[in-house]
Design an enzyme around this catalytic site. Sequence first.
Site, short mmCIF file in Angstrom:
data_model
loop_
_atom_site.label_atom_id
_atom_site.label_comp_id
_atom_site.label_asym_id
_atom_site.label_seq_id
_atom_site.Cartn_x
_atom_site.Cartn_y
_atom_site.Cartn_z
N ARG A 103 0.82 -1.20 0.00
CA ARG A 103 0.00 0.00 0.00
C ARG A 103 0.86 1.26 0.00
O ARG A 103 0.55 2.24 -0.66
CB ARG A 103 -0.92 -0.01 1.22
CG ARG A 103 -1.98 1.09 1.23
CD ARG A 103 -2.94 0.94 2.38
NE ARG A 103 -3.64 -0.33 2.30
CZ ARG A 103 -4.42 -0.80 3.27
NH1 ARG A 103 -4.57 -0.13 4.39
NH2 ARG A 103 -5.04 -1.95 3.12
N GLY B 169 -4.08 -21.49 10.16
CA GLY B 169 -2.66 -21.20 10.06
C GLY B 169 -1.82 -22.32 9.49
O GLY B 169 -2.03 -22.77 8.36
N ILE C 296 -1.67 -25.39 10.42
CA ILE C 296 -2.22 -26.74 10.54
C ILE C 296 -2.69 -27.24 9.17
O ILE C 296 -3.53 -26.61 8.54
CB ILE C 296 -3.41 -26.77 11.52
CG1 ILE C 296 -2.98 -26.25 12.89
CG2 ILE C 296 -3.97 -28.18 11.64
CD1 ILE C 296 -4.13 -26.06 13.85
N ASP D 181 -14.71 -14.38 12.10
CA ASP D 181 -13.53 -15.08 11.58
C ASP D 181 -13.77 -16.59 11.58
O ASP D 181 -13.53 -17.27 10.58
CB ASP D 181 -12.31 -14.74 12.45
CG ASP D 181 -11.07 -15.52 12.06
OD1 ASP D 181 -10.37 -15.10 11.11
OD2 ASP D 181 -10.79 -16.55 12.70
N LYS E 64 -14.20 -19.54 8.35
CA LYS E 64 -13.44 -20.78 8.30
C LYS E 64 -14.37 -22.00 8.34
O LYS E 64 -14.12 -23.00 7.66
CB LYS E 64 -12.45 -20.82 9.47
CG LYS E 64 -11.38 -19.74 9.38
CD LYS E 64 -10.57 -19.63 10.66
CE LYS E 64 -9.53 -18.52 10.56
NZ LYS E 64 -8.80 -18.34 11.84
#
Length: 438
Positions: free
Chosen positions: A46, A135, A137, A202, A206
């Site tokens: 950015r 993450g 996993i 969040d 998922k």
Amino acid sequence: MSNPLKVAVLGCGSVGSQVVRLLRAQADDLAARIGAPVELAGVAVRRLDAPREVDVPAELLTTDAMGLVCRGDIDVVVEVIGGIEPARSLILAALENGASVVTANKALLAEDGPTLYEAADKAGRDLYYEAAVAGAIPILRPLRESLAGDKVTRVLGIVNGTTNFILDRMDTAGSGFDEALEEAQALGYAEADPTADVEGFDAAAKAAILASLAFHSRVTAADVHREGISEVTAGDARSARDMGSVIKLLAIAELRTTEGEGGHRDEAVCVRVHPAMIPRSHPLASVREAYNAVFVESEAAGQLMFYGPGAGGAPTASAVLGDLVTVARNHRQGTRGVGESAYADRTVVPMGEARTRYHVAIDVDDRAGVLAAVATAFAGHGVSIQTVRQEGRDDDAQLVVVSHEATDAQLAATVEELRGMDIVRDVTSVMRVEGTEE
């Protein structure tokens, strides 16, 4: 070796900077595993002058992300900027210009995954996103590849490290929600605005991705029943301890059998995110602090659990690089990996049809006949009581009821009736209970 594989990285924050670091630090190993060197062709940011965790050569930095993905010589685009736009437009442009895509963008995949899949199919390119859930996993690849010959029936997981840390502190230290949240923010586990985490957004994104892969059906974040943890109290945590349980924010996706026309039985999907009590004997109960874990149940393999760090720059970058190696190998061989599998096209049922047990705390008048009246209210809606105990006396009298399995609609109707009873001062807590009945 073959010509270099050119990689563009979109975003250089906590995850993007670690992707850049690993690409450079492990260049020789990556080349050996892929069979061709990896060349970092550009990093879209950015602001050019923003502080970064790693040094990036100035000639690689650009603020023109669209120009980078449309160059035509980019083989793989790694998108780690997050959000819906401009990420969606950049990914679509990358695919149209011949690049495969590796992304960690759970929000976009949960909202508009089919559009991305269709664009990848049309372009004949890969779309990989292991880093979007839990993450480091490895859970998405097992669902769509390792368990492709099995039938997954349930996915139960802790997929948000912030909420797990908060609930863990409420359990182990007796902290209240606000106190535990402040500690999480001080340690860097929670954002200054923690809404996406503590209100379950969040985890819901998922859960949609997990359900889509596990049940070969399109599930979006809008299909997921979502409740956060901001209403969980220290009293709830104490009640869970008294039951030999612990409270976790769970993402739950499961197959349900529904009755169709003419007695025909169909399979549908139920997906939900909410806090729940689970027995301390359950494998997920031992998942502490900011760690994640996903528990998978399938017909042939049985029960599997995947555990590890669910967030952080380096762990998430590890998952990104794993996808990058796979995509790069496919690119060299002129092949593609697994695309979208939505053949089952199962219906997503409303939360009212979900079945579980419940822990209900009720402030009541301390007089004869109260217990019988409360039990009658539960029975009237088809909710069977497993255990009941009274805590306190006089003005502090409270009944704590744990039910047998019932539908969410039955429980909601029961609570509504309880709140209208003269003998009930308040229904102070309603918490779902997951795990095997004792």
